[in-house]
Design an enzyme around this catalytic site. Structure first.
Site, PDB file in Angstrom:
ATOM      1  N   GLY A 322       0.819  -1.205   0.000  1.00 51.96           N
ATOM      2  CA  GLY A 322       0.000   0.000   0.000  1.00 51.96           C
ATOM      3  C   GLY A 322       0.853   1.255   0.000  1.00 51.96           C
ATOM      4  N   SER A 323       0.391   2.261   0.708  1.00 51.89           N
ATOM      5  CA  SER A 323       1.065   3.563   0.676  1.00 51.89           C
ATOM      6  C   SER A 323       2.399   3.590   1.400  1.00 51.89           C
ATOM      7  CB  SER A 323       0.144   4.637   1.263  1.00 51.89           C
ATOM      8  OG  SER A 323      -0.983   4.814   0.428  1.00 51.89           O
ATOM      9  N   THR A 324       2.724   2.546   2.161  1.00 54.59           N
ATOM     10  CA  THR A 324       4.059   2.509   2.770  1.00 54.59           C
ATOM     11  C   THR A 324       5.139   2.391   1.693  1.00 54.59           C
ATOM     12  OG1 THR A 324       4.047   0.094   3.046  1.00 54.59           O
ATOM     13  CG2 THR A 324       3.137   1.415   4.845  1.00 54.59           C
ATOM     14  N   TYR A 325       4.739   2.029   0.487  1.00 56.28           N
ATOM     15  CA  TYR A 325       5.680   1.873  -0.629  1.00 56.28           C
ATOM     16  C   TYR A 325       5.999   3.211  -1.300  1.00 56.28           C
ATOM     17  CZ  TYR A 325       7.705  -0.334  -4.819  1.00 56.28           C
ATOM     18  OH  TYR A 325       8.543  -0.732  -5.835  1.00 56.28           O
ATOM     19  N   GLU A 653      -6.135   8.311   5.816  1.00 57.86           N
ATOM     20  CA  GLU A 653      -6.319   7.540   4.594  1.00 57.86           C
ATOM     21  C   GLU A 653      -7.683   6.882   4.531  1.00 57.86           C
ATOM     22  OE1 GLU A 653      -2.693   5.065   4.769  1.00 57.86           O
ATOM     23  OE2 GLU A 653      -2.577   5.618   2.674  1.00 57.86           O
TER      24      GLU A 653
END
Length: 655
Positions: A322-325, A653
């Site tokens: 997800g957005s941790t990437y 989010e």
């Protein structure tokens, strides 16, 4: 005269026969004497040795298994005396009647009874047969009191493996169990009755060291193999003791914190060394059940549990990050020449050809630069960056930070996740790469997969600027213990996906990433938590000097249809548990001198800001509270407990 001549002839014949018999007897006695001389004189040494081998039996003595400790010397795996009931069938006139009487004292299941009778038929009558292991003191007492009515039985003392922390340490330590046919290697130690070896976790990874070496016992036996007496005994060498980097109390805290969720995992690392301070996969299992001999019912419950308690999700669970990437996308973009000041307008979506790619915030974020895009997790901004860089460049940077390949932790079963490239898709799917797939990858969806351990390593490398490699076994000085070749190969980036190997972080020790690029990402992660409109602002640590930085992430497990978008996306809490998104959070603390990093994944927990960030906050607070430097100063800081819940940010989010 005729009669006289006939008698004389007979006498001569008799005399000749007598002479022949006498000569034969002499020859026979000579042959026997020669043979006796050969056996008793010439071959005496040889036959003395054979006789000694028949009289003396060499038997192996299993060594005590090496103990396992945490970083502070707290025992994690020890050996305990255990009592077992054995039966010697030759001393029991009626074995079945004896088993009936035993069944009135301790439970003997029909399968156990069948096994005992089978061994009675197969083994010699003087060989002890185990009836029950791990007897309690009360059971031992009752058996001893009834001993006169239990002919042929005896109580023996042995050792069993014990794990004081049980379920919370299960996926790190693993367990020991009986040797199966597949485990046999020709080592006679493995053929000893009741001998146990490591089957998973540290117990398996360092099994040879923990086993030790067998002792020997020379016993005198009779012609049928019954022991007469012990002539000589040499004790074996106990297994080596292992000291791990784990903090047992922190591990227990993290485990209890995750118990609120049906399925979750968390990893805590030392940002500067890679030492694993905590690694929890919940739910777990009780390794003591395997050590004592797990029942068929217990085993069935474990393997049929839909939450997969036997799987170490921290190293073998693969999730879309997800957005941790998005930090990887930002770093790849800066390395490609895109400046952090680059601005993009977010109306809530981006169009590519006839396809529309949506932002999590339906009405958009407005104009964003890189700092604000990470802070508010704007999908459209990262779609734009992805269009300007290739998927192969993104993959190359990602591998530098530990994604896409096994990172080389000294535990069996680690998976490498997946960082896609053009070559990978062509080789494994047989189709060319599409531009839209780069956009999807840029927000950590699609083909991109990672493990929680990899996300923790990624965060540690961002926070420290070092190519740290996680490790569990440490030497006396706290440094990584010497690793075997297969671990070194894993940390070099080997993968079963056939992707290009990444850099050998263990040897290289550096990331080859400009410090100014890392600083941009660190400051943005600080803003995610500590600035208003950051997606984790309401989950921040307010204690001065203890602040954390981080990044929220939400991993979709279902496709949102256009019809659903028009009618309104169904909220996670209104969906069945299995259809809810995974919640993720990665972070480090303290912000200005990173020491601890954490990665949390809550399966089907919803958004990262609501599900994972509060857990990560509490874990980082506990890690800092337990810091040896802070503890030595006797600083006691109140920290939010597991029940403390702040309201969800309207800018989060999952808004």
């Amino acid at each position: 005269m005729a009669f006289i001549n006939e008698d004389q002839g007979r006498y001569k014949t008799f005399s000749r026969r007598a002479a022949l018999i006498a000569g034969g007897q002499v020859a026979l006695f000579a042959a026997l004497a020669g043979r006796m001389y050969q056996l008793q004189v010439l071959d005496s040494d040889r036959y003395a040795m054979l006789a000694e081998d028949n009289r003396i039996s060499l038997r192996l003595i299993p060594p005590p298994r090496g103990r396992i400790f945490d970083r502070f010397g707290v025992p994690l795996a020890v050996n305990q005396h255990q009592y077992r009931l054995v039966l010697i069938s030759e001393n029991s006139p009626d074995v079945e009647a004896t088993l009936d009487r035993i069944g009135q004292i301790v439970q003997v299941s029909p399968k156990e009874r069948e096994r005992i009778l089978r061994e009675v038929r197969r083994k010699r009558g003087f060989v002890p047969i185990t009836v029950r292991d791990n007897l309690s003191w009360d059971q031992v007492s009752r058996i001893e009191v009834n001993a006169p009515d239990l002919p042929g039985t005896a109580i023996e003392v042995g050792e069993t493996r014990h794990y004081p922390y049980g379920e919370s340490m299960s996926h790190i330590l693993g367990y020991v169990a009986a040797v199966s046919e597949e485990d046999l290697t020709g080592d006679p130690l493995l053929e000893l009755p009741g001998f146990r070896i490591g089957k998973s976790g540290v117990e398996r990874r360092y099994d040879l060291d923990l086993r030790g070496s067998a002792g020997t016992s020379h016993v005198e036996v009779n012609a049928v193999g019954r022991t007469i007496r012990e002539l000589n005994r040499e004790e074996g060498t106990p297994g080596s003791e292992a000291r791990l980097t784990i903090d047992a109390e922190l591990q227990e805290y993290v485990f209890q914190r995750l118990q609120e969720k049906r399925s979750a995992t968390a990893v805590v690392l030392d940002a500067n060394t890679g030492a694993v301070l905590s690694l929890v996969s919940s739910p777990g299992y009780d390794p003591n059940a395997f050590a004592r001999g797990i029942s068929t019912g217990e085993w069935h419950d474990l393997i049929s549990d839909p939450l997969s308690p036997l799987t170490n999700k921290a190293i073998a669970g693969t999730y879309n990050p997800g957005s941790t990437y998005k930090m990887m996308v930002a770093l790849a973009a800066m390395e490609s020449g895109i400046q952090p000041s680059h601005k993009v307008y977010c109306p809530g979506y981006m169009e590519l050809g006839n396809a529309r790619f949506h932002c999590w915030k339906r009405w958009g974020h407005g104009r964003m630069d890189m700092h604000d895009a990470i802070k508010q997790s704007c999908d459209v901004y990262f779609y734009d960056l992805a269009r300007k860089i290739s998927i192969d460049k993104l993959a190359e940077v990602s591998r530098r930070f530990g994604l896409g390949d096994p990172v080389g932790i000294d535990l069996p079963g680690e998976l490498g996740g997946r960082i896609p490239t053009r070559q990978w898709k062509l080789a494994y799917i047989g189709e060319p790469w599409q531009k839209g797939e780069t956009l999807v990858s840029a927000i950590g969806q699609g083909f991109v997969l990672s493990t929680p351990l990899q996300l923790a390593v990624m965060t540690a490398r961002i926070a420290s600027g070092k190519a740290v490699v996680p490790y569990l076994l440490q030497d006396a000085a706290g440094a990584p213990a010497e690793r075997e070749p297969e671990v070194q190969a894993a940390s070099a980036g080997e993968t079963d996906e056939g992707a290009e190997p990444g850099p050998d972080a263990a040897q290289q020790g550096k990331l080859n990433v400009p410090e100014r690029h890392l600083q941009v990402v660190r400051q943005a992660m600080d803003a995610v938590v500590n600035e208003q409109r950051g997606t984790a602002y309401y989950k921040r640590i307010t204690e001065e000097g203890w602040e954390m930085a981080g990044k929220t992430g939400t991993s979709q497990v279902r496709r949102i249809t256009m019809a659903e978008r028009k009618a309104g996306v169904i909220k996670n809490e209104d969906l069945p548990w299995r259809r809810r998104d995974h919640g993720l959070f990665v972070g480090f603390a303290p912000v200005h001198a990173p020491r601890y990093v954490v990665a949390v994944v809550v399966e089907h927990g919803g958004g990262g800001s609501s599900a994972a960030a509060p857990i990560a906050r509490d874990i980082l607070m506990e890690a800092q509270r337990r810091d040896p430097l802070k503890r030595s100063a006797d600083r006691r800081v109140a920290h939010p407990g597991p029940g403390d819940r702040a309201p969800v940010s309207a800018d989060g989010e999952d808004a």
